[in-house]
Motif scaffolding. Structure first.
Motif, PDB file in Angstrom:
ATOM      1  N   CYS A  61     -96.265  23.607  -7.418  1.00 44.70           N
ATOM      2  CA  CYS A  61     -95.255  24.646  -7.266  1.00 44.70           C
ATOM      3  C   CYS A  61     -95.381  25.209  -5.858  1.00 44.70           C
ATOM      4  O   CYS A  61     -96.488  25.360  -5.335  1.00 44.70           O
ATOM      5  CB  CYS A  61     -95.497  25.748  -8.294  1.00 44.70           C
ATOM      6  SG  CYS A  61     -94.399  27.173  -8.121  1.00 44.70           S
ATOM      7  N   CYS A  63     -95.221  28.054  -5.003  1.00 42.51           N
ATOM      8  CA  CYS A  63     -96.034  29.276  -5.063  1.00 42.51           C
ATOM      9  C   CYS A  63     -97.527  28.974  -4.921  1.00 42.51           C
ATOM     10  O   CYS A  63     -98.298  29.841  -4.527  1.00 42.51           O
ATOM     11  CB  CYS A  63     -95.761  30.038  -6.357  1.00 42.51           C
ATOM     12  SG  CYS A  63     -96.155  29.120  -7.860  1.00 42.51           S
ATOM     13  N   GLN A  72     -93.014  32.483   4.475  1.00 44.94           N
ATOM     14  CA  GLN A  72     -92.364  31.692   3.435  1.00 44.94           C
ATOM     15  C   GLN A  72     -91.151  30.914   3.965  1.00 44.94           C
ATOM     16  O   GLN A  72     -90.990  29.746   3.639  1.00 44.94           O
ATOM     17  CB  GLN A  72     -91.967  32.569   2.249  1.00 44.94           C
ATOM     18  CG  GLN A  72     -91.271  31.809   1.125  1.00 44.94           C
ATOM     19  CD  GLN A  72     -92.088  30.649   0.583  1.00 44.94           C
ATOM     20  OE1 GLN A  72     -93.272  30.799   0.313  1.00 44.94           O
ATOM     21  NE2 GLN A  72     -91.471  29.482   0.450  1.00 44.94           N
ATOM     22  N   SER A  76     -90.728  26.828   3.773  1.00 45.53           N
ATOM     23  CA  SER A  76     -89.533  26.162   3.251  1.00 45.53           C
ATOM     24  C   SER A  76     -88.960  25.174   4.264  1.00 45.53           C
ATOM     25  O   SER A  76     -88.542  24.069   3.906  1.00 45.53           O
ATOM     26  CB  SER A  76     -88.466  27.188   2.871  1.00 45.53           C
ATOM     27  OG  SER A  76     -88.920  27.971   1.793  1.00 45.53           O
ATOM     28  N   ARG A  92     -86.256  21.966  -9.109  1.00 46.38           N
ATOM     29  CA  ARG A  92     -86.221  23.405  -9.382  1.00 46.38           C
ATOM     30  C   ARG A  92     -86.421  23.620 -10.872  1.00 46.38           C
ATOM     31  O   ARG A  92     -85.776  22.990 -11.695  1.00 46.38           O
ATOM     32  CB  ARG A  92     -84.905  24.019  -8.946  1.00 46.38           C
ATOM     33  CG  ARG A  92     -84.841  25.522  -9.218  1.00 46.38           C
ATOM     34  CD  ARG A  92     -83.637  26.184  -8.612  1.00 46.38           C
ATOM     35  NE  ARG A  92     -83.694  26.227  -7.174  1.00 46.38           N
ATOM     36  CZ  ARG A  92     -84.417  27.092  -6.453  1.00 46.38           C
ATOM     37  NH1 ARG A  92     -85.172  27.976  -7.066  1.00 46.38           N
ATOM     38  NH2 ARG A  92     -84.389  27.059  -5.144  1.00 46.38           N
ATOM     39  N   ARG A  93     -87.338  24.531 -11.201  1.00 51.67           N
ATOM     40  CA  ARG A  93     -87.586  24.939 -12.589  1.00 51.67           C
ATOM     41  C   ARG A  93     -87.561  26.459 -12.619  1.00 51.67           C
ATOM     42  O   ARG A  93     -88.518  27.100 -12.195  1.00 51.67           O
ATOM     43  CB  ARG A  93     -88.930  24.430 -13.081  1.00 51.67           C
ATOM     44  CG  ARG A  93     -89.034  22.933 -13.102  1.00 51.67           C
ATOM     45  CD  ARG A  93     -90.370  22.472 -13.632  1.00 51.67           C
ATOM     46  NE  ARG A  93     -90.599  21.087 -13.264  1.00 51.67           N
ATOM     47  CZ  ARG A  93     -91.797  20.561 -13.118  1.00 51.67           C
ATOM     48  NH1 ARG A  93     -92.885  21.287 -13.316  1.00 51.67           N
ATOM     49  NH2 ARG A  93     -91.918  19.299 -12.775  1.00 51.67           N
ATOM     50  N   GLY A  94     -86.461  26.994 -13.091  1.00 48.53           N
ATOM     51  CA  GLY A  94     -86.304  28.441 -13.070  1.00 48.53           C
ATOM     52  C   GLY A  94     -86.204  28.921 -11.645  1.00 48.53           C
ATOM     53  O   GLY A  94     -85.385  28.434 -10.871  1.00 48.53           O
ATOM     54  N   THR A  95     -87.075  29.855 -11.277  1.00 47.93           N
ATOM     55  CA  THR A  95     -87.038  30.392  -9.918  1.00 47.93           C
ATOM     56  C   THR A  95     -87.957  29.640  -8.959  1.00 47.93           C
ATOM     57  O   THR A  95     -87.940  29.917  -7.766  1.00 47.93           O
ATOM     58  CB  THR A  95     -87.435  31.889  -9.911  1.00 47.93           C
ATOM     59  OG1 THR A  95     -88.758  32.017 -10.456  1.00 47.93           O
ATOM     60  CG2 THR A  95     -86.460  32.711 -10.722  1.00 47.93           C
ATOM     61  N   TRP A  96     -88.761  28.703  -9.464  1.00 50.35           N
ATOM     62  CA  TRP A  96     -89.725  28.002  -8.623  1.00 50.35           C
ATOM     63  C   TRP A  96     -89.288  26.561  -8.358  1.00 50.35           C
ATOM     64  O   TRP A  96     -88.620  25.946  -9.175  1.00 50.35           O
ATOM     65  CB  TRP A  96     -91.112  27.987  -9.260  1.00 50.35           C
ATOM     66  CG  TRP A  96     -91.674  29.362  -9.406  1.00 50.35           C
ATOM     67  CD1 TRP A  96     -91.846  30.053 -10.566  1.00 50.35           C
ATOM     68  CD2 TRP A  96     -92.117  30.228  -8.360  1.00 50.35           C
ATOM     69  NE1 TRP A  96     -92.368  31.294 -10.306  1.00 50.35           N
ATOM     70  CE2 TRP A  96     -92.547  31.437  -8.954  1.00 50.35           C
ATOM     71  CE3 TRP A  96     -92.182  30.118  -6.983  1.00 50.35           C
ATOM     72  CZ2 TRP A  96     -93.037  32.494  -8.220  1.00 50.35           C
ATOM     73  CZ3 TRP A  96     -92.673  31.179  -6.252  1.00 50.35           C
ATOM     74  CH2 TRP A  96     -93.095  32.348  -6.864  1.00 50.35           C
ATOM     75  N   VAL A  97     -89.733  26.044  -7.227  1.00 47.29           N
ATOM     76  CA  VAL A  97     -89.483  24.650  -6.875  1.00 47.29           C
ATOM     77  C   VAL A  97     -90.827  23.926  -6.900  1.00 47.29           C
ATOM     78  O   VAL A  97     -91.818  24.414  -6.339  1.00 47.29           O
ATOM     79  CB  VAL A  97     -88.831  24.525  -5.476  1.00 47.29           C
ATOM     80  CG1 VAL A  97     -88.647  23.062  -5.104  1.00 47.29           C
ATOM     81  CG2 VAL A  97     -87.502  25.262  -5.448  1.00 47.29           C
TER      82      VAL A  97
END
Length: 119
Positions: A61, A63, A72, A76, A92-97
């Motif tokens: 992730c 994060c 950040q 990216s 992308r899964r929800g708010t995270w990549v």
């Protein structure tokens, strides 16, 4: 931009050029390989690529890998450059990549730089 690796069957990827010691590269092969090396030539990108490649399960992730000493938005940007070079994929899964290095990418990089077997 052409990726370093071309999809062979929708699932796997094949190296775009033979080992450097096999024959001289074509202009197109050299262009693709140069994009890969250029992407990895930046220390932050190399650290991000290594963080993804060595992460448990082969994916990470954003994060979990963004602590490389830059902001950040810069992380990216570097991840985008690695994707453009064909070195990373993302989901992308929800708010995270989540980023992944496919094993075939590492194998192709190794093959490109492989020395011929001793006779």
């Amino acid at each position: 931009m052409l990726p370093l690796l071309e999809p062979a069957d929708g699932q796997s990827v094949a190296p775009c050029s033979p080992p450097l010691t096999e024959r001289p590269m074509t202009a197109e092969e050299a262009e693709r390989a140069a994009r890969m090396f250029k992407a990895l030539g930046d220390p932050v990108r190399l650290r991000l690529f290594s963080a993804v490649a060595s992460h448990e399960g082969g994916e990470a992730c954003v994060c979990d890998i963004s602590d490389v000493g830059v902001s950040q938005p810069t992380v990216s940007h570097h991840l985008k450059k690695l994707k453009e070079a064909g070195l990373l994929t993302s989901e992308r899964r929800g708010t995270w990549v989540y980023y992944r290095v496919e094993p075939s990418v590492l194998a192709a990089m190794g093959k490109l730089l492989a020395m011929p077997a001793a006779a």
